[in-house]
Write an enzyme that holds these catalytic residues in place. Structure first.
Site, PDB file in Angstrom:
ATOM      1  N   SER A 213       3.591   1.306  -1.976  1.00  0.00           N
ATOM      2  CA  SER A 213       2.962   2.035  -3.081  1.00  0.00           C
ATOM      3  C   SER A 213       2.587   1.068  -4.195  1.00  0.00           C
ATOM      4  CB  SER A 213       3.921   3.090  -3.644  1.00  0.00           C
ATOM      5  OG  SER A 213       3.425   3.657  -4.844  1.00  0.00           O
ATOM      6  N   TYR A 226      11.923   5.737  -7.208  1.00  0.00           N
ATOM      7  CA  TYR A 226      10.858   5.650  -6.201  1.00  0.00           C
ATOM      8  C   TYR A 226      10.199   4.271  -6.227  1.00  0.00           C
ATOM      9  CZ  TYR A 226       6.536   6.947  -3.707  1.00  0.00           C
ATOM     10  OH  TYR A 226       5.479   7.008  -2.821  1.00  0.00           O
TER      11      TYR A 226
END
Length: 321
Positions: A213, A226
């Site tokens: 990501s 995250y």
């Protein structure tokens, strides 16, 4: 005299630029459209879903079928296992892999309808698919998924680690141990368990592709846990690539920016979902079919045989400020 002349010359340049800037029309906030078909732009309808999120409930529906993408047997005879393969990026990857000649194993948590629709989409491409339901946090499930893949197709050539858990938390004090543990177990343990099980049966020429990501590159204040896992996935990718080099197994990572999938509407509040993706330079989120070709590229031995240990960001452009 020379110093004064230089200073005046610099002031003249400064004034010239200021005049030009003042005459330049202000940039319009327009989403970039450079694909084979137009893609949805914010604002989207306000919406929110309970975890883990369902693709069939999203409005607008994510675009995953890439109708203008023509397959050319880049993955002919291959078998791919995709975690989080029921929806979002996983579904789009499953469809394009099938179009390139691969059979697909769709691993998912609990989204039965989405998984069935992805299976049908793969079969519509003329390839076979099986669906496996379970939790990647569980080592036994990961081992069983690989065993079922071998039982169904005889071999495993491509592993896509894609399943993820994400929930925003604005203050570190509010990030509970349970929340933190859920994120790490899903995003790190799940990738590790699945890669460990797959590496035992993979042959030379196989490939592992992890979903990272942009948050693992740039960080994200409200996604502390995250972002940490995604940065860990990037490091895991490079480390595992070096370890599996002698086995002739390539390991790479795709690091997307905002993508229109169930992950975010099942996390963000409805108002935030409406504006999702508007802050990147392209002013819109990617659609899954815009990300999936990168996985084809990294899985295909014809296209990326000299690439391993790489992180490929697909984040909607750099700069703009």
């Amino acid at each position: 005299m020379a110093s004064k002349a230089t200073a005046q010359r610099q002031r003249d340049i400064q004034a010239e630029v200021a005049t030009a800037d003042a005459a330049t029309p202000k940039k319009r906030e327009v989403a970039m459209q450079a694909g084979a078909r137009p893609y949805p732009e914010p604002p989207f309808p306000k919406q929110h879903q309970p975890k883990p999120g369902a693709e069939f409930k999203l409005d607008p529906a994510p675009l995953y079928d890439a109708p203008f993408y023509l397959g050319s047997k880049k993955l002919a005879g291959k078998v791919a296992l995709i975690t989080g393969g029921d929806s979002g990026i996983g579904r789009a990857v499953a469809v394009l892999f099938a179009r390139e000649g691969a059979d697909v194993v769709i691993a998912h948590l609990s989204e039965d309808r989405d998984a069935a629709e992805t299976k049908a989409a793969v079969e519509n491409e003329g390839r076979s698919a099986i669906v496996i339901k379970g939790d990647v946090r569980n080592r036994a499930f990961c081992e069983d998924a690989v065993e079922q893949t071998i039982a169904a197709f005889g071999h495993l050539d491509v592993l896509i680690n894609n399943a993820a858990f994400q929930v925003h938390s604005k203050r570190i004090e509010d990030l509970s141990e349970e929340h933190f543990d859920e994120t790490l177990k899903t995003n790190l343990y799940g990738y590790f368990f699945m890669a460990q099980a797959a590496a035992k049966v993979m042959k030379a020429g196989s490939a592992i592709i992890n979903t990272g990501s942009v948050t693992g590159i740039e960080g994200s204040p409200a996604l502390l846990d995250y972002s940490m896992t995604k940065g860990g996935i990037h490091a895991f990718t490079r480390s595992l690539a070096g370890q599996l080099l002698e086995r002739h197994i390539r390991v790479n990572c795709v690091a997307p920016g905002p993508v229109w999938t169930p992950l975010n509407p099942s996390d963000k509040e409805a108002d935030d979902v409406s504006k999702f993706g508007s802050k990147v330079p392209m002013k819109r989120p990617a659609q899954p079919e815009e990300i999936a070709p990168a996985y084809v590229f990294l899985a295909s031995p014809q296209m990326s045989s000299y690439i391993t240990g790489e992180i490929l960001p697909i984040i909607g452009g750099y700069g703009g400020g």
